[in-house]
Design a protein around this motif. Structure first.
Motif, mmCIF file in Angstrom:
data_model
loop_
_atom_site.group_PDB
_atom_site.id
_atom_site.type_symbol
_atom_site.label_atom_id
_atom_site.label_comp_id
_atom_site.label_asym_id
_atom_site.label_seq_id
_atom_site.Cartn_x
_atom_site.Cartn_y
_atom_site.Cartn_z
ATOM 1 N N GLU B 314 0.888 -1.226 0.244
ATOM 2 C CA GLU B 314 -0.162 0.340 0.146
ATOM 3 C C GLU B 314 0.761 1.094 0.020
ATOM 4 O OE1 GLU B 314 -3.006 0.707 0.079
ATOM 5 O OE2 GLU B 314 -3.154 -1.991 -0.589
ATOM 6 N N PRO B 315 0.333 2.395 -0.766
ATOM 7 C CA PRO B 315 1.056 3.284 -0.665
ATOM 8 C C PRO B 315 0.531 4.379 0.227
ATOM 9 C CG PRO B 315 -0.313 3.796 -2.581
ATOM 10 C CD PRO B 315 -0.212 2.492 -1.459
ATOM 11 N N GLY B 316 2.168 4.977 0.965
ATOM 12 C CA GLY B 316 1.776 5.824 1.785
ATOM 13 C C GLY B 316 1.561 7.640 1.469
ATOM 14 N N PRO B 317 1.148 8.292 2.010
ATOM 15 C CA PRO B 317 0.743 9.946 1.690
ATOM 16 C C PRO B 317 2.269 10.273 1.850
ATOM 17 C CG PRO B 317 -0.053 9.586 4.283
ATOM 18 C CD PRO B 317 0.446 8.540 3.719
ATOM 19 N N PRO B 318 2.535 11.195 0.948
ATOM 20 C CA PRO B 318 3.664 11.831 0.865
ATOM 21 C C PRO B 318 3.872 12.374 2.037
ATOM 22 C CG PRO B 318 2.300 12.241 -0.636
ATOM 23 C CD PRO B 318 0.865 11.703 -0.476
ATOM 24 N N GLU B 319 3.124 13.826 2.714
ATOM 25 C CA GLU B 319 3.416 14.432 3.937
ATOM 26 C C GLU B 319 3.929 13.354 4.982
ATOM 27 O OE1 GLU B 319 0.195 13.458 2.491
ATOM 28 O OE2 GLU B 319 -1.116 14.735 2.494
ATOM 29 N N ARG B 320 3.725 11.762 5.252
ATOM 30 C CA ARG B 320 3.573 11.226 6.328
ATOM 31 C C ARG B 320 5.113 11.031 6.189
ATOM 32 N NH1 ARG B 320 1.463 5.710 6.089
ATOM 33 N NH2 ARG B 320 -0.469 6.504 6.785
ATOM 34 N N CYS B 321 5.385 10.780 4.885
ATOM 35 C CA CYS B 321 7.337 10.623 4.541
ATOM 36 C C CYS B 321 8.058 12.106 4.930
ATOM 37 C CB CYS B 321 7.901 10.205 3.117
ATOM 38 S SG CYS B 321 9.213 9.789 2.446
ATOM 39 N N GLY B 322 7.682 12.999 4.870
ATOM 40 C CA GLY B 322 8.446 14.562 5.271
ATOM 41 C C GLY B 322 8.456 14.551 6.632
#
Lengths: 175, 432
Positions: B314-322
């Motif tokens: 499942e792809p995680g949301p980009p904000e979470r990575c930041g």
């Protein structure tokens, strides 16, 4: 990918013991109660199928190479007349078949020597059984005795199959 | 890698034994039912053979000494080694089975030479693309010549990893990185250069700038001498791998991820050689991070982490990575994001990472060569589809360029554009 050496498929299937197996099978076919030509054809067909399966590239097919040979030898043995020499011949065919299994061309050369125990022990067993059979008259009673003994042997073998660790030797925990 | 330990049950009957036992039992039944002893005589050797085979071999798990190595350069991969057994176990009865690692192709049949006490093997594989992959542990068994019984073999084998990445990455470590720790110079470099601590005096080259000439030493020796300095390298680099699935499908995504891992491995190796601190982030559904560090232990840590990289389900949301990145890494670390940019959200990832204070350079393995290789349409249609795909990719890269510099990685065996880009600090160090 495994450690099997290369070579043509025909060479992979053939082994030095193959002509010996062909020879004893032909003699067994000649000795059997079946008509000569069908018996010969049957014997040769089984061996050709076995050799062909041995040369197959797939490992599963190579594992099944013994099946057609056993089937053909079993049919010919069932049609063999009750006589000391014929019984000895069947025993010899069995030993040669085991030697043929040992002499697997897909393994490094010299297997027949390295695995000598695998065909000499059955050879000795056949010799002892045949000598006993030869000394006793071939009637129904000895067949029953032999059958009972062999059934007992099967029970022992079944026990061994269920307990393979019997062939393991534990390492000593102290020197 | 350690082979199976010695324990009870190492002995196994092979399927052929069961076949012989079954056939022997059947022949017994036939012989008794026909009142004919001949089938019994055939059954006897067939039943005795497996038992004789069990008595033939070693009575415990034989231990083998094994050694192997990987050679070759570029796409060529050659694995060679040997397995040695001590007497009385015969090495010719060893069955050695190998599997070709994923991402590699067999180019020539395996060469296996079996002697009485040693098995030598050599495999020729090819890496069509850059790859970092462990060589699977071989399966070693002892089997009798008739193939009736087998025993596992004990062995110790060092880990072997095939590492193939573009050659330009070997020198990427020479790039000057941004410092993010308080005391620059605390990690000494093996490299010498034009600035830093004084290191030594050497003969000047004809093009040596006058500032580096040591005039006093030159006057004493009678020839021009130049000062050499020990370059301070306390720069940090963060390798961020985008392991999220995309619409390209699992097969293509996995290949692209494998390329990204190979590139990240090459970059990390080069910077670690130069004593820089290297960190790793793998973003799938969540962020998995290896904090910044230098040295040999970090090299092993990073390699193990990269070998564990798998495509997320499942792809995680980009904000979470930041957000997650700031928990592990200080702001200002030069970040190399390895992403295929196959999805619109990949661009958002760049923006979020940059806004959290990480100057980003994007290295994007292109899926176009992979898609072009799998042709299913007519030539005309393929050409049209290819053109549309190229236009879409250019559009996506152009949009990403608004946030960070992007290197389009189409020629998989070359990363010269990335090295060039990193050597230009003005481009690389775009404000955050």
């Amino acid at each position: 990918m495994n450690g099997s050496p290369g070579g043509s498929s025909v060479r992979r299937g053939l082994a030095p013991t193959t002509p010996v197996l062909v020879l004893v099978t032909v003699v067994l076919a000649y000795d059997s109660r079946l008509a000569l030509l069908p018996a010969l054809l049957l014997g040769l067909l089984g061996i050709v199928a076995g050799v062909g399966l041995r040369a197959a590239p797939h490992p599963f097919l190579r594992e099944t190479a013994a099946i057609p040979v056993i089937v053909v030898l079993g049919v010919l043995a069932a049609e063999t007349p009750i006589a000391p020499i014929s019984e000895l011949l069947v025993g010899v065919v069995g030993v040669v078949f085991v030697a043929w299994l040992v002499d697997d061309p897909s393994r490094p050369a010299g297997a027949i020597v390295r695995g000598a125990v695998e065909w000499t022990i059955p050879g000795v067993g056949v010799g002892v059984a045949w000598a006993s059979s030869f000394l006793l008259p071939s009637t129904a009673a000895p067949v029953g005795v032999a059958g009972g003994l062999l059934a007992a042997a099967i029970v022992v073998l079944a026990y061994l199959v269920r307990r393979p660790e019997l062939f393991d030797r534990a390492e000593a925990s102290t020197i | 890698v350690t082979g199976p330990p010695a324990r009870a049950g190492m002995f196994h009957w092979r399927p052929r034994s069961y076949l012989l036992f079954g056939s022997g039992a059947l022949l017994l039944v036939v012989g008794v039912s026909l009142a004919n002893p001949a089938p019994l005589f055939l059954a006897l050797p067939i039943l005795l053979a497996p038992v004789a085979a069990a008595l033939l071999g070693p009575r415990g798990a034989p231990s083998a000494r094994t050694e192997w190595q990987v050679d070759g350069a570029g796409p060529e991969v050659r694995v060679s080694g040997a397995v040695s057994l001590s007497a009385p176990t015969d090495a010719r009865d060893l069955v050695v089975q190998f599997a070709v690692p994923p991402g590699l192709k067999e180019t020539a049949p395996a060469r296996v030479g079996q002697g009485p006490d040693q098995v030598r093997f050599e495999f020729h594989w090819e890496a069509p693309e850059p790859v970092v992959v462990p060589v699977p542990t071989p399966h070693l068994t002892w089997s009798d010549p008739a193939g009736l019984v087998e025993r596992a073999v004990q062995f110790d084998l060092p880990d072997l990893v095939v590492e193939r990445y573009p050659a330009e990455l070997i020198h990427i470590g020479a790039v000057r990185l941004e410092r993010t720790i308080a005391s620059p110079g605390e990690t000494r470099s093996r490299r010498t250069g034009s600035s830093g601590e004084f290191f030594a005096i050497r003969d000047a080259t004809p093009t040596e700038p006058p500032r580096r000439i040591n005039w006093i030493a030159s006057a004493r020796t009678g020839r021009r001498m130049a000062n050499e300095f020990e370059v301070e390298r306390t720069g940090d680099v963060l390798l961020l791998i985008d392991a999220r699935p995309s619409s390209l499908g699992r097969r293509v995504d996995t290949r692209l991820l494998s390329l990204a891992v190979a590139a990240a491995h090459g970059i990390a190796e080069s910077f670690l050689r130069e004593k820089a601190r290297v960190g790793l982030g793998v973003y799938g559904e969540f962020l998995e991070a290896v904090p910044l560090a230098a040295g040999r232990t970090q090299r092993i840590r990073l390699r193990n982490a990269m070998l564990r990289v798998r495509l997320a389900s499942e792809p995680g949301p980009p904000e979470r990575c930041g957000v997650a990145l700031r928990r592990y890494f200080p702001a200002g670390v030069t970040t190399i994001l390895l992403s295929s940019l196959a999805e619109e959200t990949s661009g958002y990832l760049v923006a979020h990472v940059r806004r959290r204070g990480f100057p980003v350079v994007v290295l994007s393995p292109s899926p176009l060569p992979m898609l072009a290789a799998s042709r299913i349409l007519s030539d005309e249609d393929e050409e049209l589809v290819g053109r549309i795909a190229r236009l879409m990719r250019r559009h996506r890269l152009a949009r990403t360029w608004q946030e960070a510099p992007v290197v389009d990685w189409e020629e998989y065996w070359s990363l010269a554009p990335l090295v060039d880009l990193l050597r230009r600090p003005r481009q690389r160090g775009r404000g955050v």
